[in-house]
Design a protein around this motif. Structure first.
Motif, PDB file in Angstrom:
ATOM      1  N   PRO A   1      36.829  27.451  27.418  1.00  0.00           N
ATOM      2  CA  PRO A   1      35.871  26.348  27.341  1.00  0.00           C
ATOM      3  C   PRO A   1      36.169  25.268  28.374  1.00  0.00           C
ATOM      4  CG  PRO A   1      37.520  26.096  25.637  1.00  0.00           C
ATOM      5  CD  PRO A   1      37.836  27.393  26.336  1.00  0.00           C
ATOM      6  N   VAL A   2      35.935  25.592  29.648  1.00  0.00           N
ATOM      7  CA  VAL A   2      36.358  24.706  30.736  1.00  0.00           C
ATOM      8  C   VAL A   2      35.603  23.378  30.748  1.00  0.00           C
ATOM      9  CG1 VAL A   2      37.161  26.592  32.189  1.00  0.00           C
ATOM     10  CG2 VAL A   2      34.772  25.858  32.349  1.00  0.00           C
ATOM     11  N   LEU A   3      34.421  23.321  30.134  1.00  0.00           N
ATOM     12  CA  LEU A   3      33.634  22.093  30.140  1.00  0.00           C
ATOM     13  C   LEU A   3      33.790  21.284  28.853  1.00  0.00           C
ATOM     14  CD1 LEU A   3      30.339  23.402  31.809  1.00  0.00           C
ATOM     15  CD2 LEU A   3      32.323  22.313  32.888  1.00  0.00           C
ATOM     16  N   ALA A   4      34.538  21.805  27.891  1.00  0.00           N
ATOM     17  CA  ALA A   4      34.716  21.104  26.616  1.00  0.00           C
ATOM     18  C   ALA A   4      35.825  20.065  26.720  1.00  0.00           C
ATOM     19  CB  ALA A   4      35.046  22.112  25.509  1.00  0.00           C
ATOM     20  N   HIS A   5      35.873  19.153  25.747  1.00  0.00           N
ATOM     21  CA  HIS A   5      36.954  18.170  25.674  1.00  0.00           C
ATOM     22  C   HIS A   5      38.170  18.860  25.065  1.00  0.00           C
ATOM     23  CE1 HIS A   5      34.278  15.122  26.962  1.00  0.00           C
ATOM     24  NE2 HIS A   5      33.610  15.004  25.834  1.00  0.00           N
ATOM     25  N   SER A   6      39.067  19.318  25.921  1.00  0.00           N
ATOM     26  CA  SER A   6      40.265  20.011  25.444  1.00  0.00           C
ATOM     27  C   SER A   6      41.449  19.562  26.285  1.00  0.00           C
ATOM     28  CB  SER A   6      40.101  21.532  25.539  1.00  0.00           C
ATOM     29  OG  SER A   6      40.460  22.014  26.817  1.00  0.00           O
ATOM     30  N   ALA A   7      42.640  19.963  25.867  1.00  0.00           N
ATOM     31  CA  ALA A   7      43.859  19.675  26.627  1.00  0.00           C
ATOM     32  C   ALA A   7      44.411  20.938  27.261  1.00  0.00           C
ATOM     33  CB  ALA A   7      44.903  19.046  25.707  1.00  0.00           C
TER      34      ALA A   7
ATOM     35  N   GLY B   1      42.338  34.789  12.347  1.00  0.00           N
ATOM     36  CA  GLY B   1      41.045  34.288  11.915  1.00  0.00           C
ATOM     37  C   GLY B   1      40.770  32.840  12.261  1.00  0.00           C
ATOM     38  N   LEU B   2      41.453  32.324  13.308  1.00  0.00           N
ATOM     39  CA  LEU B   2      41.341  30.896  13.608  1.00  0.00           C
ATOM     40  C   LEU B   2      40.381  30.579  14.751  1.00  0.00           C
ATOM     41  CD1 LEU B   2      45.082  30.113  13.095  1.00  0.00           C
ATOM     42  CD2 LEU B   2      43.217  29.156  11.763  1.00  0.00           C
ATOM     43  N   LYS B   3      39.865  31.575  15.431  1.00  0.00           N
ATOM     44  CA  LYS B   3      38.890  31.296  16.485  1.00  0.00           C
ATOM     45  C   LYS B   3      37.658  30.644  15.851  1.00  0.00           C
ATOM     46  CE  LYS B   3      38.247  34.117  19.976  1.00  0.00           C
ATOM     47  NZ  LYS B   3      37.809  35.285  20.795  1.00  0.00           N
ATOM     48  N   GLY B   4      37.312  29.457  16.337  1.00  0.00           N
ATOM     49  CA  GLY B   4      36.172  28.723  15.793  1.00  0.00           C
ATOM     50  C   GLY B   4      36.476  27.915  14.550  1.00  0.00           C
ATOM     51  N   TYR B   5      37.705  28.035  14.015  1.00  0.00           N
ATOM     52  CA  TYR B   5      38.055  27.290  12.798  1.00  0.00           C
ATOM     53  C   TYR B   5      38.135  25.801  13.116  1.00  0.00           C
ATOM     54  CZ  TYR B   5      40.261  26.386   8.282  1.00  0.00           C
ATOM     55  OH  TYR B   5      40.524  25.934   7.006  1.00  0.00           O
ATOM     56  N   ARG B   6      37.619  24.973  12.197  1.00  0.00           N
ATOM     57  CA  ARG B   6      37.591  23.535  12.450  1.00  0.00           C
ATOM     58  C   ARG B   6      38.072  22.742  11.250  1.00  0.00           C
ATOM     59  NH1 ARG B   6      32.716  25.018  13.160  1.00  0.00           N
ATOM     60  NH2 ARG B   6      32.525  24.057  15.219  1.00  0.00           N
TER      61      ARG B   6
ATOM     62  N   ALA C   1      38.370  21.597  16.523  1.00  0.00           N
ATOM     63  CA  ALA C   1      38.182  23.024  16.275  1.00  0.00           C
ATOM     64  C   ALA C   1      38.906  23.851  17.325  1.00  0.00           C
ATOM     65  CB  ALA C   1      36.692  23.367  16.279  1.00  0.00           C
ATOM     66  N   PHE C   2      39.262  25.077  16.965  1.00  0.00           N
ATOM     67  CA  PHE C   2      39.707  26.055  17.938  1.00  0.00           C
ATOM     68  C   PHE C   2      38.454  26.681  18.555  1.00  0.00           C
ATOM     69  CE2 PHE C   2      43.633  26.165  15.261  1.00  0.00           C
ATOM     70  CZ  PHE C   2      44.490  25.720  16.244  1.00  0.00           C
ATOM     71  N   SER C   3      38.415  26.760  19.854  1.00  0.00           N
ATOM     72  CA  SER C   3      37.226  27.212  20.559  1.00  0.00           C
ATOM     73  C   SER C   3      36.807  28.618  20.133  1.00  0.00           C
ATOM     74  CB  SER C   3      37.492  27.199  22.066  1.00  0.00           C
ATOM     75  OG  SER C   3      36.453  27.841  22.774  1.00  0.00           O
ATOM     76  N   LYS C   4      35.494  28.832  20.109  1.00  0.00           N
ATOM     77  CA  LYS C   4      34.967  30.161  19.828  1.00  0.00           C
ATOM     78  C   LYS C   4      35.141  31.088  21.025  1.00  0.00           C
ATOM     79  CE  LYS C   4      31.474  28.501  16.543  1.00  0.00           C
ATOM     80  NZ  LYS C   4      30.018  28.397  16.264  1.00  0.00           N
ATOM     81  N   MET C   5      35.425  30.497  22.195  1.00  0.00           N
ATOM     82  CA  MET C   5      35.632  31.314  23.396  1.00  0.00           C
ATOM     83  C   MET C   5      37.079  31.777  23.515  1.00  0.00           C
ATOM     84  SD  MET C   5      33.463  29.298  26.326  1.00  0.00           S
ATOM     85  CE  MET C   5      33.675  30.641  27.507  1.00  0.00           C
ATOM     86  N   HIS C   6      38.017  30.912  23.137  1.00  0.00           N
ATOM     87  CA  HIS C   6      39.449  31.190  23.303  1.00  0.00           C
ATOM     88  C   HIS C   6      40.190  30.408  22.230  1.00  0.00           C
ATOM     89  CE1 HIS C   6      43.418  31.633  24.952  1.00  0.00           C
ATOM     90  NE2 HIS C   6      43.002  32.156  26.083  1.00  0.00           N
ATOM     91  N   ALA C   7      40.851  31.138  21.326  1.00  0.00           N
ATOM     92  CA  ALA C   7      41.430  30.500  20.147  1.00  0.00           C
ATOM     93  C   ALA C   7      42.579  29.559  20.460  1.00  0.00           C
ATOM     94  CB  ALA C   7      41.898  31.570  19.156  1.00  0.00           C
ATOM     95  N   ASN C   8      43.174  29.652  21.650  1.00  0.00           N
ATOM     96  CA  ASN C   8      44.297  28.773  21.973  1.00  0.00           C
ATOM     97  C   ASN C   8      43.848  27.466  22.624  1.00  0.00           C
ATOM     98  OD1 ASN C   8      47.036  28.108  21.923  1.00  0.00           O
ATOM     99  ND2 ASN C   8      47.432  28.997  23.937  1.00  0.00           N
ATOM    100  N   PHE C   9      42.547  27.240  22.673  1.00  0.00           N
ATOM    101  CA  PHE C   9      42.011  25.976  23.162  1.00  0.00           C
ATOM    102  C   PHE C   9      41.485  25.181  21.968  1.00  0.00           C
ATOM    103  CE2 PHE C   9      42.329  28.149  27.055  1.00  0.00           C
ATOM    104  CZ  PHE C   9      42.217  27.239  28.087  1.00  0.00           C
ATOM    105  N   MET C  10      42.120  24.042  21.687  1.00  0.00           N
ATOM    106  CA  MET C  10      41.625  23.149  20.651  1.00  0.00           C
ATOM    107  C   MET C  10      40.684  22.151  21.319  1.00  0.00           C
ATOM    108  SD  MET C  10      43.757  20.777  17.948  1.00  0.00           S
ATOM    109  CE  MET C  10      44.473  19.758  19.248  1.00  0.00           C
ATOM    110  N   ILE C  11      39.496  22.006  20.766  1.00  0.00           N
ATOM    111  CA  ILE C  11      38.503  21.146  21.390  1.00  0.00           C
ATOM    112  C   ILE C  11      38.085  20.028  20.442  1.00  0.00           C
ATOM    113  CG2 ILE C  11      37.649  22.984  22.881  1.00  0.00           C
ATOM    114  CD1 ILE C  11      35.276  23.320  21.020  1.00  0.00           C
TER     115      ILE C  11
END
Length: 306
Positions: free
Chosen positions: A220-226, A247-252, A257-267
């Protein structure tokens, strides 16, 4: 002269858009300003935290006992990339200021037909931060290309250090003292010189574009993430794979939330808080530990009052 400014609200200065107010900001326009930094920090109290573009930072809510240290744009710390010579084995030396944006450096290297850092295409942030955390992607990392680094620290003053005076690893960079031991206390990267091989410019550009498009399609390169929040335990079991399987992809939780694109990106979906972020990270660590017996370690740097 070192400028001491009111403490910034870190939610306005970090890519994750989280964080309360720092005690103060100490902004240096040139190397001479840094000479007064230790005294200013002692007077202001709080821990010094180096802030570039604000990526890879999770700042807590509320009033934080930190003094943000920044390097001003447009001055010597923001020096554009320049070729300064060659190594004995024919690699080209390129020096750049710590406040320069990493994407600008990588783009310039592509135009010059210099390879060795094209895997870093698409990574945000400043050069100083990329060096200090040994940023890496797609088989490239800053430390491998780093020829020398200029730093300021209370113990060393202003120095330029060759490869024998620093050590790097996975998302880790250490300055060493004269005995070869890790330097105690804080240091600030002011510029870096990289040693790079000559390659065909079109080939370097194509590799950069391919890496960026791959990131854009999977992260999620355009999302607010670190960026990635957890270190990869291994190449075979990266954190994103473990989080997805748990089961954490998209979990909020709340606005985090953890991104629906990549679970290791918290947005941050727009109204998240650091409290929600910490809760989400703790839940993820427990879930992965219970299912896979793997203890995830944070890659993101936490700025907190505790």
């Amino acid at each position: 002269m070192l400028k001491v400014l009111d403490g910034p609200v870190l939610a306005h200065r970090t890519t994750l858009r989280l964080g309360g107010r720092a005690l103060a900001e100490a902004r240096a326009a040139g190397p001479g300003d840094l000479d007064g930094l230790p005294e200013a920090l002692a007077r202001l109290g709080g821990e010094p935290r180096m802030l570039g573009c604000g990526s890879n930072i999770l700042a807590d809510d509320g009033e934080l006992p930190v003094v943000v240290v920044t390097l001003a744009d447009g001055g010597p710390f923001d020096a554009a990339p320049e070729v300064t010579g060659e190594t004995e084995d024919g690699r080209v030396l390129v020096r750049v200021g710590a406040a320069q944006r990493l994407p600008r450096l990588v783009s310039r290297l592509s135009a010059w037909g210099l390879c060795g850092m094209e895997g870093l295409a698409g990574i945000p942030g400043a050069v100083g931060g990329a060096v200090a955390m040994n940023a890496g992607s797609y088989g490239c990392e800053c430390g491998a290309a780093l020829h020398s680094v200029s730093v300021f620290s209370p113990a060393l003053g202003h120095v330029t250090l060759g490869r024998e005076r620093f050590r790097y690893g996975y998302r880790q960079f250490e300055v060493l003292d004269a005995s070869g031991a890790p330097l105690g206390g804080w240091f600030l990267v002011t510029s870096a010189t990289f040693a790079l091989a000559r390659c065909d410019s079109a080939v370097v550009h194509a590799a950069m574009r391919g890496n960026y498009l791959k990131k854009k399609a999977t992260q999620p390169v355009l999302a607010h993430s670190a960026g990635c929040v957890f270190r990869n335990p291994s190449a075979e079991n990266p954190a994103g794979k473990l989080l997805d399987a748990a089961g954490l992809k998209g979990y909020r939780i709340g606005g985090m939330a953890f991104s629906k694109m990549h679970a290791n990106f918290m947005i941050n979906e727009g109204n998240g808080t650091a409290k929600e972020a910490f809760s989400l990270l703790q839940l993820a660590r427990v879930a992965v530990s219970e299912r896979f017996r793997v203890d995830l370690e944070l890659e993101v740097k936490v700025w907190s009052w505790w």
